[in-house]
Design a protein around this motif. Structure first.
Motif, short mmCIF file in Angstrom:
data_model
loop_
_atom_site.label_atom_id
_atom_site.label_comp_id
_atom_site.label_asym_id
_atom_site.label_seq_id
_atom_site.Cartn_x
_atom_site.Cartn_y
_atom_site.Cartn_z
N ASN A 16 0.87 -1.17 0.00
CA ASN A 16 0.00 0.00 0.00
C ASN A 16 0.91 1.22 0.00
OD1 ASN A 16 0.82 0.40 2.67
ND2 ASN A 16 -1.03 -0.47 3.54
N GLN A 17 0.42 2.36 0.46
CA GLN A 17 1.23 3.58 0.44
C GLN A 17 2.42 3.54 1.41
OE1 GLN A 17 0.90 5.77 -1.83
NE2 GLN A 17 -1.03 5.00 -2.65
N GLU A 18 2.34 2.69 2.43
CA GLU A 18 3.35 2.71 3.48
C GLU A 18 4.19 1.45 3.63
OE1 GLU A 18 1.73 4.06 7.17
OE2 GLU A 18 0.45 5.52 6.18
N ILE A 19 3.60 0.27 3.37
CA ILE A 19 4.33 -0.97 3.63
C ILE A 19 4.34 -1.90 2.42
CG2 ILE A 19 3.86 -0.94 6.11
CD1 ILE A 19 1.74 -3.12 5.58
N TYR A 21 4.87 -6.21 1.65
CA TYR A 21 4.97 -7.57 2.17
C TYR A 21 5.26 -8.46 0.96
CZ TYR A 21 4.02 -11.61 5.08
OH TYR A 21 4.16 -12.75 5.80
N ILE A 22 6.42 -9.11 0.98
CA ILE A 22 6.84 -9.91 -0.17
C ILE A 22 7.03 -11.35 0.29
CG2 ILE A 22 8.56 -10.18 -1.98
CD1 ILE A 22 9.25 -7.17 -1.47
N MET A 23 6.42 -12.27 -0.44
CA MET A 23 6.56 -13.69 -0.14
C MET A 23 6.75 -14.47 -1.43
SD MET A 23 2.73 -14.44 1.16
CE MET A 23 1.41 -13.46 0.49
N MET A 24 7.22 -15.69 -1.30
CA MET A 24 7.46 -16.52 -2.49
C MET A 24 7.09 -17.97 -2.22
SD MET A 24 11.62 -17.15 -2.57
CE MET A 24 11.57 -18.27 -3.94
N VAL A 25 6.88 -18.70 -3.30
CA VAL A 25 6.68 -20.14 -3.20
C VAL A 25 8.08 -20.75 -3.09
CG1 VAL A 25 5.76 -22.19 -4.31
CG2 VAL A 25 4.58 -19.99 -4.59
N LEU A 26 8.33 -21.43 -1.99
CA LEU A 26 9.64 -22.05 -1.75
C LEU A 26 9.82 -23.27 -2.66
CD1 LEU A 26 9.60 -21.91 2.15
CD2 LEU A 26 10.87 -20.41 0.59
N PRO A 27 11.03 -23.75 -2.83
CA PRO A 27 11.27 -24.91 -3.69
C PRO A 27 10.46 -26.15 -3.31
CG PRO A 27 13.35 -23.86 -3.18
CD PRO A 27 12.30 -23.16 -2.34
N ASN A 28 10.03 -26.26 -2.05
CA ASN A 28 9.23 -27.41 -1.63
C ASN A 28 7.73 -27.16 -1.75
OD1 ASN A 28 8.83 -25.64 0.48
ND2 ASN A 28 9.10 -27.17 2.06
N TYR A 35 10.19 -10.35 2.76
CA TYR A 35 10.36 -8.99 3.26
C TYR A 35 9.05 -8.48 3.83
CZ TYR A 35 11.05 -3.92 3.22
OH TYR A 35 11.14 -2.60 3.58
N PHE A 36 9.15 -7.75 4.94
CA PHE A 36 8.02 -7.01 5.49
C PHE A 36 8.58 -5.73 6.09
CE2 PHE A 36 5.22 -5.94 9.12
CZ PHE A 36 4.11 -5.57 8.37
N GLY A 37 8.10 -4.60 5.62
CA GLY A 37 8.60 -3.34 6.14
C GLY A 37 8.18 -2.17 5.28
N LYS A 38 8.99 -1.13 5.32
CA LYS A 38 8.73 0.08 4.56
C LYS A 38 8.51 -0.26 3.08
CE LYS A 38 10.75 4.57 3.55
NZ LYS A 38 11.92 5.45 3.70
N ARG A 39 7.58 0.45 2.47
CA ARG A 39 7.25 0.15 1.08
C ARG A 39 8.47 0.24 0.17
NH1 ARG A 39 3.37 3.19 -3.26
NH2 ARG A 39 3.78 1.69 -4.90
N VAL A 40 8.60 -0.76 -0.69
CA VAL A 40 9.65 -0.77 -1.70
C VAL A 40 8.98 -0.79 -3.07
CG1 VAL A 40 11.37 -1.90 -0.25
CG2 VAL A 40 9.84 -3.29 -1.65
N HIS A 41 9.67 -0.28 -4.07
CA HIS A 41 9.13 -0.29 -5.42
C HIS A 41 9.13 -1.71 -5.96
CE1 HIS A 41 8.86 4.03 -5.77
NE2 HIS A 41 10.08 4.12 -5.22
N ASN A 42 8.15 -2.01 -6.78
CA ASN A 42 8.06 -3.35 -7.34
C ASN A 42 9.21 -3.60 -8.31
OD1 ASN A 42 6.56 -5.83 -7.44
ND2 ASN A 42 6.19 -5.31 -9.57
N ARG A 43 9.68 -4.84 -8.33
CA ARG A 43 10.73 -5.28 -9.24
C ARG A 43 10.28 -6.57 -9.92
NH1 ARG A 43 16.55 -4.57 -6.34
NH2 ARG A 43 16.27 -2.42 -5.70
N GLU A 44 10.94 -6.90 -10.98
CA GLU A 44 10.67 -8.17 -11.64
C GLU A 44 11.10 -9.35 -10.79
OE1 GLU A 44 9.34 -9.33 -14.64
OE2 GLU A 44 8.42 -7.34 -14.62
#
Length: 102
Positions: A16-19, A21-28, A35-44
Motif C-alpha cells: 500500500n502507500q506505506e508498507i 509484504y513480499i513472499m514466495m513459493v519455496l522450492p518445496n 520482506y516485510f517493512g517500509k514500502r519498496v518499489h516493485n521489481r521483476e
C-alpha cells in the motif's frame, strides 16, 4: 492495497502507500516470507532476498538439496515435523498418533 504476482519467480508483492509484504513459493511448495517493512518499489525479481546458503549443522528434508532448511526460512505457516524447530502455527494429531504434517 495492490498485489503483484510474478509467475516466473513465484513471488507475491503486497503493498500500500506505506508498507510492502513480499513472499514466495519455496522450492518445496510452501510459502516463505522475503520482506516485510517500509514500502519498496516493485521489481521483476525479489528472489535475491531468499537466502539459500548451505549450513553444515542444519536439518534438511530433501536428499542432496542442501540449500533449503526450513529452520532458517521465514515460513508463512510453519508446521510441526518439517525440520523447523520453532513453535508451529498448527499442530495436528493424526489417527495413527503422529503429529507430523506437511
Amino acid at each position: 492495497m495492490s498485489i503483484v504476482f510474478n509467475e516466473d519467480k513465484k513471488t507475491f508483492h503486497l503493498y500500500n502507500q506505506e508498507i510492502s509484504y513480499i513472499m514466495m513459493v519455496l522450492p518445496n511448495g510452501q510459502m516463505g516470507q522475503l520482506y516485510f517493512g517500509k514500502r519498496v518499489h516493485n521489481r521483476e525479481d525479489f528472489s535475491y532476498l531468499y537466502e539459500s546458503l548451505p549450513r553444515p549443522m542444519a536439518s534438511y528434508l530433501y536428499e542432496g538439496e542442501y540449500s533449503l532448511s526450513l529452520e532458517h526460512v521465514k515460513q508463512e505457516y510453519g508446521v510441526y515435523g518439517t525440520t523447523d524447530y520453532r513453535h508451529p502455527a498448527v499442530e495436528i494429531l493424526q489417527p495413527n498418533g503422529s503429529r507430523l504434517c506437511d
